[in-house]
Scaffold this motif. Sequence first.
Motif, short mmCIF file in Angstrom:
data_model
loop_
_atom_site.label_atom_id
_atom_site.label_comp_id
_atom_site.label_asym_id
_atom_site.label_seq_id
_atom_site.Cartn_x
_atom_site.Cartn_y
_atom_site.Cartn_z
N GLY A 205 3.44 -8.90 6.21
CA GLY A 205 2.99 -10.34 5.69
C GLY A 205 1.57 -10.05 4.19
N LEU A 206 2.49 -9.01 3.99
CA LEU A 206 2.49 -8.04 2.02
C LEU A 206 2.97 -8.82 0.99
CD1 LEU A 206 1.28 -4.41 4.18
CD2 LEU A 206 -0.06 -6.38 3.35
N GLN A 207 2.39 -9.55 0.82
CA GLN A 207 3.09 -10.17 -0.42
C GLN A 207 3.24 -9.21 -1.77
OE1 GLN A 207 2.05 -14.17 -1.01
NE2 GLN A 207 1.68 -15.02 0.73
N PHE A 208 3.97 -8.26 -2.05
CA PHE A 208 3.89 -7.23 -3.52
C PHE A 208 3.62 -7.55 -4.24
CE2 PHE A 208 6.09 -5.23 0.70
CZ PHE A 208 5.51 -4.17 1.44
N GLY A 209 4.23 -8.19 -4.70
CA GLY A 209 3.79 -9.23 -5.81
C GLY A 209 2.30 -9.03 -7.00
N TYR A 210 1.44 -9.09 -5.46
CA TYR A 210 0.00 -9.49 -5.83
C TYR A 210 -1.21 -8.53 -5.41
CZ TYR A 210 0.63 -14.79 -5.89
OH TYR A 210 1.06 -15.42 -5.92
N PHE A 211 0.02 -7.23 -5.12
CA PHE A 211 -0.67 -5.61 -4.90
C PHE A 211 -1.12 -5.04 -6.16
CE2 PHE A 211 -0.13 -7.00 -0.70
CZ PHE A 211 -0.92 -5.43 -0.06
N PRO A 212 -0.83 -4.57 -7.45
CA PRO A 212 -1.29 -4.64 -7.95
C PRO A 212 -2.72 -4.80 -8.74
CG PRO A 212 1.37 -4.93 -8.88
CD PRO A 212 0.75 -6.01 -7.83
N SER A 213 -3.36 -5.47 -8.86
CA SER A 213 -4.52 -6.12 -8.39
C SER A 213 -5.26 -5.47 -7.92
CB SER A 213 -4.88 -7.59 -9.32
OG SER A 213 -3.51 -8.48 -7.78
#
Length: 373
Positions: A205-213
């Motif tokens: 469930g962790l959508q890594f594309g959003y994790f930088p922010s």
Amino acid sequence: MNQRLDYLDQLRTALTMLVVVFHASIAYGAAGSWILVDVDTSELTVTSILLTLFTAVCQAFFMGLFFFLSSYFIPASYDRKGAGRFLKDRLIRLGVPFVGYTFIIGPLTYWFAHLRGMQSAADFYRTEVWSFKQIFVGPTWFLEALLLFSILYAVFRILVASKPAAPSERASFPTNTTLLVSAVSIGLIAFAVRFVYATGEGTLGLQFGYFPSYILLFIAGILANRNGWLAQLPARTVKRWGWTAVCAIPVLPIGFILTGALDGHLSFEGGLNVQAILYAFWEPFVCFGIILWLLRLFQSRFHTSSPLQKWLAAHAYAVYFIHPPVIVCWTMAMHQLGWPPAIKWVIVSMLSIATCLLAAAVLRAVPKASRVL
């Protein structure tokens, strides 16, 4: 409760209600993944376009702001409890709801929405849940991520002693140049990450594309606590970045339209294309502007709480945990009504918020449940 906690608690309550409205909007035409969709998504409509813009703006800032608000309180909690008790409390507060949703609420909600007349719940659990063929993390991915971040923070504190900085040692609030460099850097990193993990993709469930922010804002919350940044929010900086967000918001739909979105050409999720570049760099500018504006707004206008507002703040976490099945039930109840999707969205959003608050009050009345929810 002091003023600082009052306005931050009220902001967190508002964000929780926004999450409910956000997920209800996907049920009625906005782009995104949700348990049950009640409209035909094969054709673009004015409603679907406007709701998609709404969810895009929300996605740009609201979960990042949740990470900021959550991490803001972590240093003091760790200082007060120490590593062992801090981690134990985090496991209870975050881990128990995560497991409860993943193995009970999530699967049962999906089964009820799609399979209740075709497969028994027992068969569904045997073939899909206990086999881990599907993992129903749902919105508790945030609890999962926050638990992982908290563990990493504890490890950092164990390895590197850290105490609140003396007033003379505190770092000043980030300058406009620092914020600009940070926004551009986050856009660049997100663009690169999405070559490997497109938006919507990840593990558990962790959508890594959003994790930088998310990572940046989690760290920013800790730094804000240690350096007293919320007490020194510069009005001029907030105003400048607020207007930056306002001006940036229409850039995304205009850019998408010019690159063929109305003809079905959408490739913003990742890769080397104009839409992916635009989306990755658009998000942090909208994110920073809205977050700074909301912090300033709630700090100046909502610095005290009424008994009702304190009650809402106490029940907001439970609302976040239980809102998916409530939205699904109201969506199903409204299915036969031939009303416009926008009207259904508004009604389902309001009914879901009210129902979630009532259900949260019942749940938290159970002995010891308030320690978890």
